[in-house]
Design a protein around this motif. Structure first.
Motif, PDB file in Angstrom:
ATOM      1  N   PRO A 104       0.854  -1.265   0.113  1.00 57.82           N
ATOM      2  CA  PRO A 104       0.034   0.105   0.097  1.00 57.82           C
ATOM      3  C   PRO A 104       0.904   1.247   0.170  1.00 57.82           C
ATOM      4  N   LYS A 105       2.001   1.342   0.652  1.00 57.73           N
ATOM      5  CA  LYS A 105       2.579   2.492   1.058  1.00 57.73           C
ATOM      6  C   LYS A 105       3.356   2.856  -0.647  1.00 57.73           C
ATOM      7  N   GLU A 106       3.457   1.849  -1.455  1.00 57.10           N
ATOM      8  CA  GLU A 106       4.391   2.014  -2.814  1.00 57.10           C
ATOM      9  C   GLU A 106       3.194   1.977  -3.948  1.00 57.10           C
ATOM     10  N   GLY A 107       2.179   1.616  -3.893  1.00 59.15           N
ATOM     11  CA  GLY A 107       1.346   1.153  -4.812  1.00 59.15           C
ATOM     12  C   GLY A 107       0.083   2.265  -4.562  1.00 59.15           C
ATOM     13  N   GLN A 108      -0.918   1.880  -5.595  1.00 55.45           N
ATOM     14  CA  GLN A 108      -2.144   2.394  -5.396  1.00 55.45           C
ATOM     15  C   GLN A 108      -3.108   1.593  -6.165  1.00 55.45           C
ATOM     16  N   ALA A 109      -4.541   1.825  -6.133  1.00 55.64           N
ATOM     17  CA  ALA A 109      -5.521   1.208  -6.810  1.00 55.64           C
ATOM     18  C   ALA A 109      -5.538   1.705  -8.050  1.00 55.64           C
ATOM     19  N   ILE A 110      -5.368   0.902  -9.464  1.00 54.65           N
ATOM     20  CA  ILE A 110      -5.783   1.462 -10.844  1.00 54.65           C
ATOM     21  C   ILE A 110      -7.218   0.676 -11.202  1.00 54.65           C
ATOM     22  N   GLU A 111      -7.863   0.293 -10.491  1.00 55.56           N
ATOM     23  CA  GLU A 111      -9.267   0.018 -10.979  1.00 55.56           C
ATOM     24  C   GLU A 111     -10.102  -0.252  -9.448  1.00 55.56           C
ATOM     25  N   ILE A 112     -11.256   0.131  -9.512  1.00 52.78           N
ATOM     26  CA  ILE A 112     -12.066  -0.611  -8.473  1.00 52.78           C
ATOM     27  C   ILE A 112     -13.442  -0.744  -9.050  1.00 52.78           C
ATOM     28  N   GLU A 148     -24.028  -1.041  -9.213  1.00 55.83           N
ATOM     29  CA  GLU A 148     -22.474  -1.396  -9.424  1.00 55.83           C
ATOM     30  C   GLU A 148     -21.690  -0.202  -9.522  1.00 55.83           C
ATOM     31  N   PHE A 149     -20.516  -0.258  -9.285  1.00 59.47           N
ATOM     32  CA  PHE A 149     -19.387   0.884  -9.273  1.00 59.47           C
ATOM     33  C   PHE A 149     -18.508   0.477  -9.943  1.00 59.47           C
ATOM     34  N   SER A 150     -17.843   1.166 -10.957  1.00 52.60           N
ATOM     35  CA  SER A 150     -16.470   0.644 -11.873  1.00 52.60           C
ATOM     36  C   SER A 150     -15.891   1.799 -12.218  1.00 52.60           C
ATOM     37  N   PHE A 151     -14.737   1.960 -11.819  1.00 47.92           N
ATOM     38  CA  PHE A 151     -14.025   2.944 -12.278  1.00 47.92           C
ATOM     39  C   PHE A 151     -12.379   2.691 -12.854  1.00 47.92           C
ATOM     40  N   LEU A 152     -11.782   2.999 -13.703  1.00 42.34           N
ATOM     41  CA  LEU A 152     -10.224   2.750 -13.817  1.00 42.34           C
ATOM     42  C   LEU A 152      -9.647   4.127 -13.265  1.00 42.34           C
ATOM     43  N   ILE A 153      -8.646   4.331 -12.764  1.00 42.69           N
ATOM     44  CA  ILE A 153      -7.851   5.279 -12.018  1.00 42.69           C
ATOM     45  C   ILE A 153      -6.484   5.670 -12.657  1.00 42.69           C
ATOM     46  N   LYS A 154      -6.185   6.989 -12.677  1.00 44.25           N
ATOM     47  CA  LYS A 154      -5.191   7.576 -13.224  1.00 44.25           C
ATOM     48  C   LYS A 154      -3.984   6.877 -12.588  1.00 44.25           C
ATOM     49  N   ALA A 155      -3.089   6.589 -13.236  1.00 43.71           N
ATOM     50  CA  ALA A 155      -1.644   6.204 -12.729  1.00 43.71           C
ATOM     51  C   ALA A 155      -0.561   6.189 -13.606  1.00 43.71           C
ATOM     52  N   THR A 156       0.592   6.249 -13.389  1.00 46.05           N
ATOM     53  CA  THR A 156       1.837   6.280 -14.390  1.00 46.05           C
ATOM     54  C   THR A 156       2.644   5.244 -14.492  1.00 46.05           C
ATOM     55  N   ASP A 157       2.618   4.398 -13.275  1.00 49.98           N
ATOM     56  CA  ASP A 157       3.676   3.309 -12.932  1.00 49.98           C
ATOM     57  C   ASP A 157       2.936   2.022 -13.063  1.00 49.98           C
ATOM     58  N   ILE A 158       2.863   1.322 -14.111  1.00 48.98           N
ATOM     59  CA  ILE A 158       2.126   0.216 -14.229  1.00 48.98           C
ATOM     60  C   ILE A 158       3.053  -0.957 -14.706  1.00 48.98           C
ATOM     61  N   PRO A 159       3.648  -1.797 -13.838  1.00 53.67           N
ATOM     62  CA  PRO A 159       4.526  -2.866 -14.247  1.00 53.67           C
ATOM     63  C   PRO A 159       4.047  -3.692 -15.286  1.00 53.67           C
ATOM     64  N   ASP A 182      -2.828  -0.948 -18.962  1.00 52.30           N
ATOM     65  CA  ASP A 182      -1.565  -0.268 -19.118  1.00 52.30           C
ATOM     66  C   ASP A 182      -1.937   1.260 -18.958  1.00 52.30           C
ATOM     67  N   GLU A 183      -0.734   1.891 -18.910  1.00 55.43           N
ATOM     68  CA  GLU A 183      -0.615   3.146 -18.679  1.00 55.43           C
ATOM     69  C   GLU A 183      -1.421   4.100 -19.661  1.00 55.43           C
ATOM     70  N   GLU A 184      -1.545   3.505 -21.013  1.00 50.29           N
ATOM     71  CA  GLU A 184      -2.387   4.693 -21.964  1.00 50.29           C
ATOM     72  C   GLU A 184      -3.745   4.409 -21.679  1.00 50.29           C
ATOM     73  N   MET A 185      -4.278   3.264 -21.169  1.00 51.15           N
ATOM     74  CA  MET A 185      -5.667   3.172 -20.404  1.00 51.15           C
ATOM     75  C   MET A 185      -5.962   4.386 -19.408  1.00 51.15           C
ATOM     76  N   LEU A 186      -5.079   4.425 -18.598  1.00 48.03           N
ATOM     77  CA  LEU A 186      -5.445   5.039 -17.285  1.00 48.03           C
ATOM     78  C   LEU A 186      -5.009   6.660 -17.597  1.00 48.03           C
ATOM     79  N   LYS A 187      -4.328   7.180 -18.541  1.00 45.61           N
ATOM     80  CA  LYS A 187      -3.665   8.442 -18.524  1.00 45.61           C
ATOM     81  C   LYS A 187      -4.574   9.424 -18.686  1.00 45.61           C
ATOM     82  N   ASN A 188      -5.996   9.381 -19.028  1.00 38.91           N
ATOM     83  CA  ASN A 188      -7.092  10.298 -18.820  1.00 38.91           C
ATOM     84  C   ASN A 188      -8.316  10.171 -17.883  1.00 38.91           C
ATOM     85  N   GLU A 189      -7.944   9.130 -16.995  1.00 39.70           N
ATOM     86  CA  GLU A 189      -8.814   8.925 -15.815  1.00 39.70           C
ATOM     87  C   GLU A 189      -8.654   9.804 -14.567  1.00 39.70           C
TER      88      GLU A 189
END
Length: 258
Positions: A78-86, A99-110, A120-127
């Motif tokens: 948790p300290k190093e990461g974040q949610a990218i989808e809930i 229902e609840f469904s959201f992608l979440i902006k993130a720039t570091d996707i291993p 991937d990062e492209e999917m999340l860049k505008n979230e």
């Protein structure tokens, strides 16, 4: 503080006792402010005849409100990461209602996360940011019971993210469908994918939050069909689903794919 408070709230306590148990944690707040804040943060409180109770200790489990949750994350720490989808499914009177469904902006996707989830990062860049999605999720969750397959991971990970985003604490009651399934469903394994196949549940996209939340919902409702007769209240169900070991604390990648 919380463990002692929860134990007492099951039986009901006076306003004075409630305040005395919580005032150090919420220094500077009066009774009304603490009560309202803890309800907003998900603790299912109710006042009856001047005493404060856990609602889950009073209402039948089949009348309680549940939110079945699944996360995809970019790092299981948790300290190093974040949610990218809930993804989440709301249940009322044992029926899925929202229902609840959201992608979440993130720039570091291993790469291994992309391989497993397809995110991937492209999917999340505008979230929207994690903070904005967590604000929406707080409102969706309300004071319902938080349900997840490997609940301690999902619950504790989200609790840390709420703290990181300065959004307060996560106080909802929660239960784990791994333990619940082990006690109510005959199966050789209890990973989510295996249960989906062995129970002939509808197909959903694996390792995507809403798909896994829908599958977990079906496992949860199936498990409730086989409860012992002495499970009456929602709090009875929560206690029944308590893990004996640390199975519900396993990293998500280890608990969902078996």
């Amino acid at each position: 503080m919380f463990e002692k408070l929860i134990k007492k709230l099951k039986e009901g306590i006076s306003k004075d006792e409630f305040y005395n148990l919580t005032k150090e944690h919420y220094e500077g707040f009066d009774f009304n402010a603490i009560y309202d804040l803890m309800k907003f943060q998900g603790l299912p409180l109710t006042e009856i005849n001047g005493k404060i109770y856990l609602k889950t200790a009073l209402i039948p489990y089949d009348e309680a409100e549940y939110t079945v949750v699944d996360l995809e994350v970019n790092n299981s720490k948790p300290k190093e990461g974040q949610a990218i989808e809930i993804g989440a499914v709301k249940i009322k009177n044992l029926k899925p209602v929202d229902e609840f469904s959201f992608l979440i902006k993130a720039t570091d996707i291993p790469k291994y996360v992309t391989k497993v989830t397809g995110i991937d990062e492209e999917m999340l860049k505008n979230e929207a940011s994690q903070k904005e999605i967590l604000k929406k999720f707080r409102l969706f969750l309300g004071d319902s019971i938080f349900v997840a397959h490997a609940a301690d991971f999902d619950y504790n990970f989200l609790a840390k993210q709420f703290e990181k985003e300065n959004l307060g604490e996560l106080l909802n009651r929660h239960l784990c469908t791994i333990t619940l399934a082990e006690k109510t469903i005959e199966a050789q394994r209890y990973g989510l994918k295996y249960l989906k196949e062995s129970l002939n549940l509808p197909n959903e996209v694996d390792h995507r939050a809403l798909g896994d939340a829908r599958t977990t919902t079906r496992v949860f409702l199936k498990a409730l069909e086989n409860l012992p007769e002495d499970i009456i209240t929602a709090e009875d169900l929560i206690e029944f689903a308590q893990p004996k070991k640390n199975k519900c604390k396993k990293k998500k990648k280890n608990t969902k794919s078996n």
